[in-house]
Design an enzyme around this catalytic site. Structure first.
Site, PDB file in Angstrom:
ATOM      1  CD  GLU A 208      -8.364  73.984 -19.499  1.00 59.50           C
ATOM      2  OE1 GLU A 208      -9.452  74.849 -19.922  1.00 59.50           O
ATOM      3  OE2 GLU A 208      -7.720  74.795 -18.588  1.00 59.50           O
ATOM      4  CB  SER A 386      -7.889  77.008 -14.420  1.00 58.01           C
ATOM      5  OG  SER A 386      -8.759  76.841 -15.437  1.00 58.01           O
ATOM      6  CG  HIS A 405     -19.030  77.233 -10.361  1.00 57.44           C
ATOM      7  ND1 HIS A 405     -19.470  78.873 -10.708  1.00 57.44           N
ATOM      8  CD2 HIS A 405     -19.677  76.409 -11.237  1.00 57.44           C
ATOM      9  CE1 HIS A 405     -20.227  78.558 -11.725  1.00 57.44           C
ATOM     10  NE2 HIS A 405     -20.375  77.115 -12.192  1.00 57.44           N
ATOM     11  N   GLY A 406     -16.423  79.419 -10.987  1.00 58.19           N
ATOM     12  CA  GLY A 406     -15.727  79.518 -12.296  1.00 58.19           C
ATOM     13  C   GLY A 406     -15.719  80.978 -12.482  1.00 58.19           C
ATOM     14  CE  LYS A 481     -15.809  73.548 -24.033  1.00 56.34           C
ATOM     15  NZ  LYS A 481     -15.771  73.177 -22.518  1.00 56.34           N
TER      16      LYS A 481
END
Lengths: 482, 148
Positions: A208, A386, A405-406, A481
């Site tokens: 990204e 993010s 973690h996300g 991706k």
């Protein structure tokens, strides 16, 4: 059973031992009410309880706010075992994608500098980085080279020109974990690993391009080389088929070991053995080999990303300021020292979908980050944001220096394919000025922003709980991706 | 495939679950393998079978385990290994399952070679989480969760 969950604070909940007979310790789940209500909808709480059965588990079976149903451990699960007291290691608590992780690079570019070049940058990344499921990279390893990767990880890649020495300083274990045992890796794993080095993979793996949108801690941001409007690059990948095979091979070994050591398993995926046993030592040697493979993989992927920028700007990547900030692992078991009831203990800390978040002054940190704390990199989803955070001293006491973690999934892939239109998704991304390229429409739909929790809520939880402190928020502007 | 063979998806937040029922264990093993491979290659499977230059190979797989569940898992992971390592897709199966001291599987499987770009999704492995095989009045049923 859910009624037994007890609120400790707005961001912390207790799962008592009465939740399931056989729990050796209580569970702690970090999350606001919305996150907890969501966790009750699937089997994640039961998995937190199952992990509490592990021999030698210390303090709590923990779950971070990105908690959701996994296999064995919940995703977002953390468990530490006391090695001296027969504490176990469980390959299921590490996962199939051993040492899957995220790295973040800064640049000296701003959004203004690249705005018109984003499509070219995304195309260059897509062209240079092998993506997708069956992808095999340009690197074909023979057995000897594969052994070198297992033993030396990112250091091997840097030596061959895929990076610079300073990259290594910004990886956990310097990207090269000592003690890997290639002889414990099966021929099948060798075979799976041969052609997959330098490939991104599929699913939630991505590269990204991001813009720093908001800074919360200006001094710390400056120390990390971060400024408003800056372009950063984040990538997420792991040990590919090599790691999957090692996990599969050793769960079988651990099932036998569990019988031998009379360990009751509430879920066979939690198969385990005492860390000091022969079986565990074999697994640890193979796990370290896979961890090194993953660091080497991310190092090569980062190099390919640097080359992509270099091609588009017609300039050396070093002149674009493309320096690694940090590389974090989120599927791993580590051996770390903690003070437990006044005694210093060596613990085996499983992080299954959880990130290490060491606080300031920790000697495991490289000198450049020792006064700040560990950079913690948390990706959200491809349409939202993010975060870059820092580890805290409080996390050492609270969560064995662990954080989320996300964002954590809330919708299954099956439901996503039924409910989300690829064309609508791409239009939504375009409206947000996000350029996305993927090998398959299916992956894009399965990874759409709507399948994830709100990353802002998850980050707010870890900050309010004191597990890490946010430094900046980054919005995606280009995505590739598999 | 005989009548009475059925497969459905178990909703799983992060991964993929399959619930399979079949009159015999052989049918159960075959349906589970074809089900997960269909997920992996997506709707392209039919097109793949119509490739003009179809390269076909036959492989023999023999395994023994203490339980049907372990044998089932090993069989499924063998198919995933072949798909992702050699890019060969199982399309036709001849299976024999036998119970003596151990549970035994002998399989002759025909594979077609496919281009890696035809694989739509990554399935890391079949897991042991909630893995079960049970006898029913109509035959057998199985549940398996795959890590994606």
């Amino acid at each position: 059973m859910e009624k037994d969950l007890q609120k400790i604070s707005d961001y912390k909940w207790l799962l008592p031992r009465s939740f399931k007979a056989g729990m050796r310790v209580e569970g702690i789940i970090y999350g606001d009410k919305e996150i907890i209500d969501k966790a009750k909808e699937d089997r994640a709480l039961e998995q937190v309880a199952n992990v509490a059965f592990l021999p030698g588990i210390v303090k709590y079976s923990l779950a971070m706010p990105d908690i959701h149903w996994g296999y064995g451990f919940c995703i977002g699960g953390v468990a530490a075992t006391d090695i001296e007291k027969g504490g176990v290691i469980s390959p299921g608590g590490v996962g199939f994608d051993i040492n899957c992780g995220v790295r973040l690079m800064r640049t000296n570019l701003t959004y203004k500098d690249i705005k018109t070049k984003i499509p070219s940058l995304v195309e260059a990344l897509y062209r240079n980085i092998p993506v997708g499921v069956g992808s095999s990279g340009k690197i074909k390893l023979n057995s000897q080279q594969e052994k070198e990767v297992m033993l030396r990880g990112a250091e091997w890649a840097v030596e061959l020109g895929w990076g610079v020495e300073s990259d290594l300083e910004c990886c956990e274990e310097r990207g090269s974990w000592k003690g890997a045992l290639p002889e414990e890796v099966s021929p099948r794993a060798y075979e799976r690993g041969r052609n997959q080095l330098g490939t991104l993979g599929s699913g939630n793996h991505f590269v990204e391009i991001q813009e720093v949108e908001e800074i919360y801690k200006p001094e710390e941001a400056e120390a990390l080389g971060i400024f408003p409007g800056q372009i950063t690059l984040m990538l997420h990948s792991g040990s590919r088929g090599f790691g999957y095979q090692i996990c599969d091979d050793f769960i079988k070994v651990m099932l036998e070991a569990a019988k031998k050591y009379h360990i009751y398993l509430p879920d066979r995926q939690l198969a385990c053995a005492p860390v000091e046993s022969k079986e565990a030592q074999r697994y640890i040697g193979a796990m370290k080999a896979a961890a090194n493979y993953a660091w080497c993989n991310r190092q090569i992927l980062m190099h390919l990303a640097r080359e992509s920028f270099s091609q588009v700007f017609g300039a050396a990547w070093s002149s674009l300021g493309m320096e690694l900030i940090y590389d974090v692992a989120h599927n791993i078991a580590k051996f770390e020292d903690y003070e437990i009831e006044g005694n210093k203990k060596k613990l085996c800390v499983h992080r299954k979908g959880a990130t290490r978040a060491l606080g300031p002054d920790n000697t495991l940190l490289p000198p450049r980050y020792r006064s700040l704390g560990q950079p913690v990199i948390i990706p959200g989803d491809m349409g939202t944001a993010s975060y870059l955070l820092l580890g805290t001293k409080k996390a050492e006491v609270e969560s064995f220096s662990s954080t989320c973690h996300g964002a954590g999934r809330v919708m299954s892939r099956h439901k996503a394919l039924k409910n989300i239109s690829y064309n609508v998704l791409m239009e939504e991304l375009r409206e947000k000025d996000i350029v996305a390229m993927a090998k398959g429409r299916k992956t894009m739909v399965e990874e759409a922003p709507a399948v994830y929790k709100n990353i802002d809520t998850v980050i707010e939880t870890v900050e309010k709980a004191g597990l890490s402190q946010k430094v900046c928020r980054m919005r995606p502007v280009g995505v590739i991706k598999g | 495939m005989r009548d009475g063979v059925n497969i459905e998806i178990i909703e799983h937040t992060a991964d993929l679950g399959l619930k399979i029922s079949a009159p015999t264990l052989s049918d159960l093993f075959v349906k589970a393998a074809s089900g997960i491979l269909e997920y992996a290659v997506g709707e392209k499977r039919e097109n793949l079978l119509r490739q003009p230059d179809l390269s076909i190979e036959e492989r023999v797989f023999v395994a023994e385990e203490d339980s049907w569940e372990e044998l089932f898992l090993r069989w499924l992971n063998e198919q995933l290994f072949n798909l992702y390592t050699y890019n060969i897709l199982a399309v036709d199966y001849s299976l024999l399952v036998k119970e003596s001291q151990k549970k035994r599987l002998s399989a002759k499987t025909r594979y077609i070679k496919i281009k890696p770009e035809y694989i739509a999704s990554e399935v890391k492995a079949a897991t042991r989480h909630n893995l079960k095989i049970e006898r029913t009045s109509l035959g057998f049923k199985a549940e398996v969760i795959f890590d994606l």
